[in-house]
Design an enzyme around this catalytic site. Structure first.
Site, PDB file in Angstrom:
ATOM      1  N   GLY A 210       0.815  -1.218   0.000  1.00 51.49           N
ATOM      2  CA  GLY A 210       0.000   0.000   0.000  1.00 51.49           C
ATOM      3  C   GLY A 210       0.841   1.256   0.000  1.00 51.49           C
ATOM      4  O   GLY A 210       2.050   1.201  -0.253  1.00 51.49           O
ATOM      5  N   ASN A 211       0.196   2.377   0.262  1.00 54.97           N
ATOM      6  CA  ASN A 211       0.926   3.643   0.350  1.00 54.97           C
ATOM      7  C   ASN A 211       0.388   4.448   1.521  1.00 54.97           C
ATOM      8  O   ASN A 211      -0.592   4.053   2.157  1.00 54.97           O
ATOM      9  CB  ASN A 211       0.823   4.419  -0.972  1.00 54.97           C
ATOM     10  CG  ASN A 211      -0.609   4.775  -1.302  1.00 54.97           C
ATOM     11  OD1 ASN A 211      -1.220   5.611  -0.653  1.00 54.97           O
ATOM     12  ND2 ASN A 211      -1.164   4.093  -2.312  1.00 54.97           N
TER      13      ASN A 211
END
Ligand code: C5P
Length: 401
Positions: A210-211
């Site tokens: 993810g980020n």
């Protein structure tokens, strides 16, 4: 008047009257100051029996006005009202509401309101019996009919052991409602689609790639668009913030889910703002069960495949009149090179506008403020903004509306 753009510094008069909820006016003053506004507290004598002048002076960073007979040479009884962009009365007692309805000018707050052309926002606080008394009901109706905005009161715990209608609205709600009064309704009848947050690509049932996007900037844009009258759909990817009730929200996790939701909602939208941080790659296969170090050993190789570019697809298929806005979050430290990256990106994506901002370990993601520049399709800088994510949202919508 300092103009009606809430992205700019406003002169706000906060009228504080004599109810126990006066202590909550401090939080309202504080929020306006932190948003960059010039706040002048006009407190009645009764208000100062609940909260001391030094508190309001320290928090507002201005002298607190109370006395009609001080500063007479500057004709202050009208000057304060004339200089105001906005007047917020918090808390407003039943007595104050009655005085305003009658147009009484017996104290500095009364003269200030009468002398002002600024919008007036009133946050009442009193016991349920007083709020529902026909005299108060009639007075509140009178103030509404004159264009004043009433925020609350809420139903909940009152000062004593009782509960009911009459509890002061929460300070954040008062601040939001007050600033919304100054917002132009320039997106009335428009359908706006906003994506926010960051997509997550599953590796196995418990892990993802993810980020760090929190969704704050996208949510601020969605909320500002709703406040300006738009019908807003927010597609939220793993939001760390809660969306207000003023919009329709659809939650997604992965890029492919985001793509499906956008494809579904985009045809019905006049304006699409792709603020979400979308993963460029996803694991080629998702493990059925938890990946185990016992079976993997010292190294684990995950094959990633490219995700579809949703923004580029949207821009290519947009109908005439539909406006598509992309975001570019870059770690490039050099301003010139950042601009060049933005220009390449908008040419590649084909959107109408691109909002470029810098991200890094301590910048952009998950912070309260943002610095952006906006490019048009030709790659020209059409706007630069810096400040809270809310003020950046408003500036962006000024441009797009
Ligand atoms: O190419 P980059 O990821 O920097 O582009 C960012 C912009 O493109 C954002 O508006 C983002 O929402 C969008 N995007 C997309 N689909 C992707 C990757 C990014 O729509 N697969």
């Amino acid at each position: 008047m300092a103009g009606h753009d809430v992205g700019h510094r406003l002169t706000i008069v906060v009228g504080v009257t004599g109810g126990i909820a006066a202590y909550k006016a401090v939080a309202v003053v504080r929020a306006f100051v932190l948003a960059g506004h010039d706040v002048h507290v006009v407190a009645t004598d009764a208000a100062l029996r609940f909260v001391g002048k030094p508190t309001f002076e320290a928090i507002s960073r201005n002298v607190v006005e109370t006395d009609l007979y001080e500063g007479v040479a500057q004709v202050r009884h009208v000057a304060i009202g004339q200089a105001a962009d906005l007047i917020v009365i918090v808390p407003a007692t039943a007595n104050t509401i009655a005085g305003l309805a009658a147009g009484l000018a017996g104290d500095l707050l009364g003269t200030t309101v009468l002398a002002s052309a600024a919008p007036v926002v009133i946050a009442p606080a009193m016991h349920t019996e007083m709020w529902s008394n026909p005299a108060t009901v009639a007075n509140v109706a009178t103030l509404r009919s004159r264009g004043m905005t009433i925020v609350g009161p809420a139903v909940g715990r009152l000062t004593g052991s009782d509960s009911g209608a009459g509890r002061l609205a929460e300070p954040e709600e008062i601040v939001a409602a007050a600033l919304a009064v100054l917002r132009p309704r320039d997106l009335e009848g428009r359908r706006v689609l906003v994506t926010a947050g960051g997509t997550r690509e599953a590796l196995d049932p418990v892990r993802f790639v993810g980020n760090r996007s929190s969704g704050r900037q996208g949510l601020a844009i969605a909320a500002a668009a709703a406040a300006r009258g738009a019908a807003v759909t927010l597609i939220g990817a793993n939001l760390e913030v809660t969306a207000p009730a003023s919009m329709t929200v659809r939650h997604v996790v992965s890029t492919l889910e985001l793509e499906a939701a956008v494809t579904d909602a985009a045809p019905g939208s006049d304006l699409v703002i792709m603020a979400a941080a979308v993963a460029d790659y996803r694991p080629e296969t998702i493990a059925e069960s938890k990946i185990k170090k016992e079976t993997q050993g010292d190294r684990l190789t995950v094959e990633l495949v490219r995700n579809p570019d949703i923004l580029a697809g949207l821009a290519a298929s947009r109908r005439p009149g539909q406006v598509v806005v992309g975001f570019a979050a870059e770690t490039e430290p050099d301003d010139e090179r950042l601009l060049a990256l933005g220009r390449e990106k908008i040419a590649r994506k084909g959107s109408d506008f691109l909002v470029v901002n810098r991200v890094g370990w301590n910048e952009g993601f998950a912070t309260e403020s943002n610095t952006v520049l906006v490019l048009d399709a030709a790659g020209d800088i059409v706007m630069e903004a810096s400040g809270s994510k809310e003020s950046v949202a408003d500036r962006l919508l000024d441009l797009l509306a």
